[in-house]
Design a protein around this motif. Structure first.
Motif, PDB file in Angstrom:
ATOM      1  N   GLU A 138      64.225  53.401  71.699  1.00 35.48           N
ATOM      2  CA  GLU A 138      64.347  52.929  70.323  1.00 35.48           C
ATOM      3  C   GLU A 138      65.245  51.698  70.341  1.00 35.48           C
ATOM      4  O   GLU A 138      66.339  51.730  70.893  1.00 35.48           O
ATOM      5  CB  GLU A 138      64.945  54.017  69.430  1.00 35.48           C
ATOM      6  CG  GLU A 138      65.040  53.612  67.977  1.00 35.48           C
ATOM      7  CD  GLU A 138      65.555  54.729  67.094  1.00 35.48           C
ATOM      8  OE1 GLU A 138      65.902  54.444  65.929  1.00 35.48           O
ATOM      9  OE2 GLU A 138      65.616  55.875  67.569  1.00 35.48           O
ATOM     10  N   TYR A 139      64.786  50.624  69.749  1.00 36.46           N
ATOM     11  CA  TYR A 139      65.461  49.331  69.867  1.00 36.46           C
ATOM     12  C   TYR A 139      66.174  48.975  68.569  1.00 36.46           C
ATOM     13  O   TYR A 139      65.599  49.055  67.479  1.00 36.46           O
ATOM     14  CB  TYR A 139      64.428  48.259  70.200  1.00 36.46           C
ATOM     15  CG  TYR A 139      64.992  46.881  70.483  1.00 36.46           C
ATOM     16  CD1 TYR A 139      65.510  46.559  71.729  1.00 36.46           C
ATOM     17  CD2 TYR A 139      64.962  45.884  69.498  1.00 36.46           C
ATOM     18  CE1 TYR A 139      65.989  45.282  72.013  1.00 36.46           C
ATOM     19  CE2 TYR A 139      65.437  44.606  69.767  1.00 36.46           C
ATOM     20  CZ  TYR A 139      65.949  44.307  71.015  1.00 36.46           C
ATOM     21  OH  TYR A 139      66.420  43.050  71.275  1.00 36.46           O
ATOM     22  N   THR A 140      67.437  48.570  68.696  1.00 36.40           N
ATOM     23  CA  THR A 140      68.234  48.169  67.537  1.00 36.40           C
ATOM     24  C   THR A 140      68.501  46.675  67.595  1.00 36.40           C
ATOM     25  O   THR A 140      69.076  46.186  68.566  1.00 36.40           O
ATOM     26  CB  THR A 140      69.572  48.931  67.507  1.00 36.40           C
ATOM     27  OG1 THR A 140      69.317  50.341  67.417  1.00 36.40           O
ATOM     28  CG2 THR A 140      70.404  48.491  66.304  1.00 36.40           C
ATOM     29  N   LYS A 141      68.055  45.961  66.576  1.00 37.80           N
ATOM     30  CA  LYS A 141      68.294  44.516  66.495  1.00 37.80           C
ATOM     31  C   LYS A 141      69.746  44.291  66.081  1.00 37.80           C
ATOM     32  O   LYS A 141      70.224  44.844  65.092  1.00 37.80           O
ATOM     33  CB  LYS A 141      67.352  43.911  65.454  1.00 37.80           C
ATOM     34  CG  LYS A 141      67.467  42.394  65.269  1.00 37.80           C
ATOM     35  CD  LYS A 141      66.752  41.662  66.373  1.00 37.80           C
ATOM     36  CE  LYS A 141      66.374  40.219  65.968  1.00 37.80           C
ATOM     37  NZ  LYS A 141      67.444  39.441  65.362  1.00 37.80           N
ATOM     38  N   ILE A 142      70.458  43.491  66.861  1.00 36.92           N
ATOM     39  CA  ILE A 142      71.862  43.202  66.567  1.00 36.92           C
ATOM     40  C   ILE A 142      71.957  42.316  65.332  1.00 36.92           C
ATOM     41  O   ILE A 142      71.254  41.312  65.202  1.00 36.92           O
ATOM     42  CB  ILE A 142      72.534  42.523  67.776  1.00 36.92           C
ATOM     43  CG1 ILE A 142      72.633  43.514  68.952  1.00 36.92           C
ATOM     44  CG2 ILE A 142      73.920  42.002  67.413  1.00 36.92           C
ATOM     45  CD1 ILE A 142      73.161  42.899  70.233  1.00 36.92           C
ATOM     46  N   THR A 143      72.843  42.701  64.429  1.00 37.37           N
ATOM     47  CA  THR A 143      73.033  41.966  63.184  1.00 37.37           C
ATOM     48  C   THR A 143      74.479  41.487  63.068  1.00 37.37           C
ATOM     49  O   THR A 143      75.355  41.877  63.843  1.00 37.37           O
ATOM     50  CB  THR A 143      72.682  42.852  61.976  1.00 37.37           C
ATOM     51  OG1 THR A 143      73.439  44.072  62.047  1.00 37.37           O
ATOM     52  CG2 THR A 143      71.201  43.198  61.965  1.00 37.37           C
ATOM     53  N   GLU A 144      74.720  40.658  62.083  1.00 38.62           N
ATOM     54  CA  GLU A 144      76.014  40.002  61.903  1.00 38.62           C
ATOM     55  C   GLU A 144      77.158  40.994  61.726  1.00 38.62           C
ATOM     56  O   GLU A 144      78.315  40.706  62.071  1.00 38.62           O
ATOM     57  CB  GLU A 144      75.945  39.069  60.694  1.00 38.62           C
ATOM     58  CG  GLU A 144      77.173  38.227  60.462  1.00 38.62           C
ATOM     59  CD  GLU A 144      77.385  37.150  61.523  1.00 38.62           C
ATOM     60  OE1 GLU A 144      78.558  36.846  61.837  1.00 38.62           O
ATOM     61  OE2 GLU A 144      76.380  36.626  62.041  1.00 38.62           O
ATOM     62  N   ASP A 145      76.873  42.168  61.197  1.00 37.24           N
ATOM     63  CA  ASP A 145      77.935  43.124  60.866  1.00 37.24           C
ATOM     64  C   ASP A 145      78.211  44.137  61.972  1.00 37.24           C
ATOM     65  O   ASP A 145      78.907  45.137  61.756  1.00 37.24           O
ATOM     66  CB  ASP A 145      77.586  43.874  59.581  1.00 37.24           C
ATOM     67  CG  ASP A 145      76.280  44.670  59.681  1.00 37.24           C
ATOM     68  OD1 ASP A 145      75.522  44.454  60.653  1.00 37.24           O
ATOM     69  OD2 ASP A 145      76.015  45.494  58.786  1.00 37.24           O
ATOM     70  N   MET A 146      77.745  43.882  63.182  1.00 40.31           N
ATOM     71  CA  MET A 146      77.897  44.848  64.268  1.00 40.31           C
ATOM     72  C   MET A 146      79.015  44.421  65.231  1.00 40.31           C
ATOM     73  O   MET A 146      79.001  43.306  65.770  1.00 40.31           O
ATOM     74  CB  MET A 146      76.575  45.027  65.016  1.00 40.31           C
ATOM     75  CG  MET A 146      75.484  45.636  64.143  1.00 40.31           C
ATOM     76  SD  MET A 146      73.833  45.621  64.901  1.00 40.31           S
ATOM     77  CE  MET A 146      74.050  46.843  66.184  1.00 40.31           C
ATOM     78  N   TYR A 147      79.964  45.321  65.441  1.00 39.16           N
ATOM     79  CA  TYR A 147      81.120  45.087  66.314  1.00 39.16           C
ATOM     80  C   TYR A 147      81.261  46.265  67.273  1.00 39.16           C
ATOM     81  O   TYR A 147      80.869  47.398  66.957  1.00 39.16           O
ATOM     82  CB  TYR A 147      82.406  44.967  65.497  1.00 39.16           C
ATOM     83  CG  TYR A 147      82.435  43.825  64.509  1.00 39.16           C
ATOM     84  CD1 TYR A 147      83.109  42.639  64.798  1.00 39.16           C
ATOM     85  CD2 TYR A 147      81.786  43.928  63.276  1.00 39.16           C
ATOM     86  CE1 TYR A 147      83.143  41.589  63.885  1.00 39.16           C
ATOM     87  CE2 TYR A 147      81.811  42.881  62.353  1.00 39.16           C
ATOM     88  CZ  TYR A 147      82.488  41.722  62.672  1.00 39.16           C
ATOM     89  OH  TYR A 147      82.515  40.680  61.765  1.00 39.16           O
ATOM     90  N   TRP A 148      81.872  45.996  68.444  1.00 33.90           N
ATOM     91  CA  TRP A 148      82.201  47.086  69.369  1.00 33.90           C
ATOM     92  C   TRP A 148      83.727  47.187  69.409  1.00 33.90           C
ATOM     93  O   TRP A 148      84.414  46.262  69.837  1.00 33.90           O
ATOM     94  CB  TRP A 148      81.648  46.824  70.761  1.00 33.90           C
ATOM     95  CG  TRP A 148      81.477  48.101  71.535  1.00 33.90           C
ATOM     96  CD1 TRP A 148      82.405  48.698  72.338  1.00 33.90           C
ATOM     97  CD2 TRP A 148      80.327  48.948  71.545  1.00 33.90           C
ATOM     98  NE1 TRP A 148      81.910  49.868  72.853  1.00 33.90           N
ATOM     99  CE2 TRP A 148      80.624  50.048  72.384  1.00 33.90           C
ATOM    100  CE3 TRP A 148      79.075  48.895  70.933  1.00 33.90           C
ATOM    101  CZ2 TRP A 148      79.722  51.071  72.631  1.00 33.90           C
ATOM    102  CZ3 TRP A 148      78.168  49.917  71.177  1.00 33.90           C
ATOM    103  CH2 TRP A 148      78.489  50.990  72.013  1.00 33.90           C
ATOM    104  N   ASN A 149      84.246  48.313  68.932  1.00 36.69           N
ATOM    105  CA  ASN A 149      85.693  48.486  68.793  1.00 36.69           C
ATOM    106  C   ASN A 149      86.328  48.806  70.146  1.00 36.69           C
ATOM    107  O   ASN A 149      85.990  49.803  70.794  1.00 36.69           O
ATOM    108  CB  ASN A 149      85.987  49.613  67.798  1.00 36.69           C
ATOM    109  CG  ASN A 149      87.469  49.734  67.480  1.00 36.69           C
ATOM    110  OD1 ASN A 149      88.303  48.990  67.988  1.00 36.69           O
ATOM    111  ND2 ASN A 149      87.804  50.689  66.624  1.00 36.69           N
ATOM    112  N   LEU A 150      87.273  47.979  70.564  1.00 38.35           N
ATOM    113  CA  LEU A 150      87.974  48.172  71.837  1.00 38.35           C
ATOM    114  C   LEU A 150      89.474  48.375  71.633  1.00 38.35           C
ATOM    115  O   LEU A 150      90.274  48.125  72.543  1.00 38.35           O
ATOM    116  CB  LEU A 150      87.708  46.992  72.760  1.00 38.35           C
ATOM    117  CG  LEU A 150      86.251  46.883  73.244  1.00 38.35           C
ATOM    118  CD1 LEU A 150      86.012  45.569  73.972  1.00 38.35           C
ATOM    119  CD2 LEU A 150      85.887  48.062  74.139  1.00 38.35           C
TER     120      LEU A 150
END
Length: 271
Positions: A138-150
């Motif tokens: 299942e493929y998720t298109k990356i959008t402007e509101d997507m962040y990876w919390n580190l």
């Protein structure tokens, strides 16, 4: 170590982990015993949902990433598939990159060390800045509101979030190397200071900060080849240490004859 046509090897399943024993003597009767049993099942299930799986049980697709030494950041990346029981085929091979400072065992890896975790990494989800390239996942298109919390210690550490968490993070859409990518199960337990965002993605201009990368055209191929039902798995190791996972035929007799720990297979080169 190079694998050539017709070479028979054994795959060893290692570090499968200890099984929790939920059965305890009960002094309060059957009702209490039942309550303990149910609690243990729920607890174990909850933990399993966020636990790195360090074994090769049930794996039918392998992406083998080998480097000349632990300090190398140039890699050879080879795809293998189990077409039928005990019969594996090499399906693709390419150059690749790992962390700027090489690789290090998963247990030793720390946030910011720019090293790729050495060992077994499960591929979890498919993402990308570009349109779906016919991904089997299942493929998720990356959008402007997507962040990876580190931000180590936060509740959403090493997770995808949909608002800027501040501090230490990756804004996914800013990375062209994420045109096509897979997440892995590295540090899904969210252990503090072990880092995260260890992905399988497209090559950039140089080595990675800890991920594994291949040329974009190759990454696009992986999108249409990797299948979640085949439990696809990355194995990252040095050329010398590859025998931790693969044992030459001459040594098969020395491998413990236990189907839970070893599986005799053959690798066949595909032209």
């Amino acid at each position: 170590m190079k694998f050539t046509g017709g070479v028979e090897i054994a795959m060893k399943f290692t570090d499968a982990g200890k099984r929790q024993n939920c059965w305890k003597k009960s002094v309060a009767g059957a009702a209490l015993l039942c309550g303990i049993f149910v609690f243990c099942i729920l607890t174990t299930t909850a933990r399993a949902a966020k636990m790195h799986t360090n074994d090769l049980d049930g794996v039918r697709q392998v992406v083998l990433v080998t480097v000349p030494s632990s300090s190398s950041n140039n890699a050879n990346v080879t795809a293998y598939e189990c077409e039928k029981e005990g019969k594996w085929s090499k399906t693709k091979e390419s150059e690749g990159r790992v962390g700027k400072n090489g690789i290090t065992p998963i247990s030793s890896r720390r946030q910011g060390d720019k090293k790729t975790p050495q060992g077994i990494l499960k591929l979890m989800q498919a993402f990308g800045r570009k349109a779906d390239p016919d991904s089997v996942f299942e493929y998720t298109k990356i959008t402007e509101d997507m962040y990876w919390n580190l931000n180590s210690g936060q509740e959403t550490y090493n997770q995808l979030v949909y608002e800027n968490p501040g501090g230490n993070y990756e804004h996914l859409i800013d990375y062209k190397t994420y045109n096509y990518m897979f997440t892995t199960d590295y540090n899904v337990e969210q252990i503090e200071k072990k880092g995260g965002a260890i992905f399988f993605h497209c090559n950039g201009k140089s080595a990675t900060s800890g991920c594994i990368s291949v040329p974009q055209s190759t990454m696009k191929w992986y999108m249409s080849w990797l299948e979640p039902d085949k439990n696809p798995t990355l194995i990252v190791t040095t050329e010398e240490a590859v025998q931790k996972y693969f044992v030459p035929a001459a040594k098969i007799k020395s491998v413990k004859a236990d189907s839970a720990n070893s599986l005799k297979i053959s690798w066949e080169r595909v032209s």
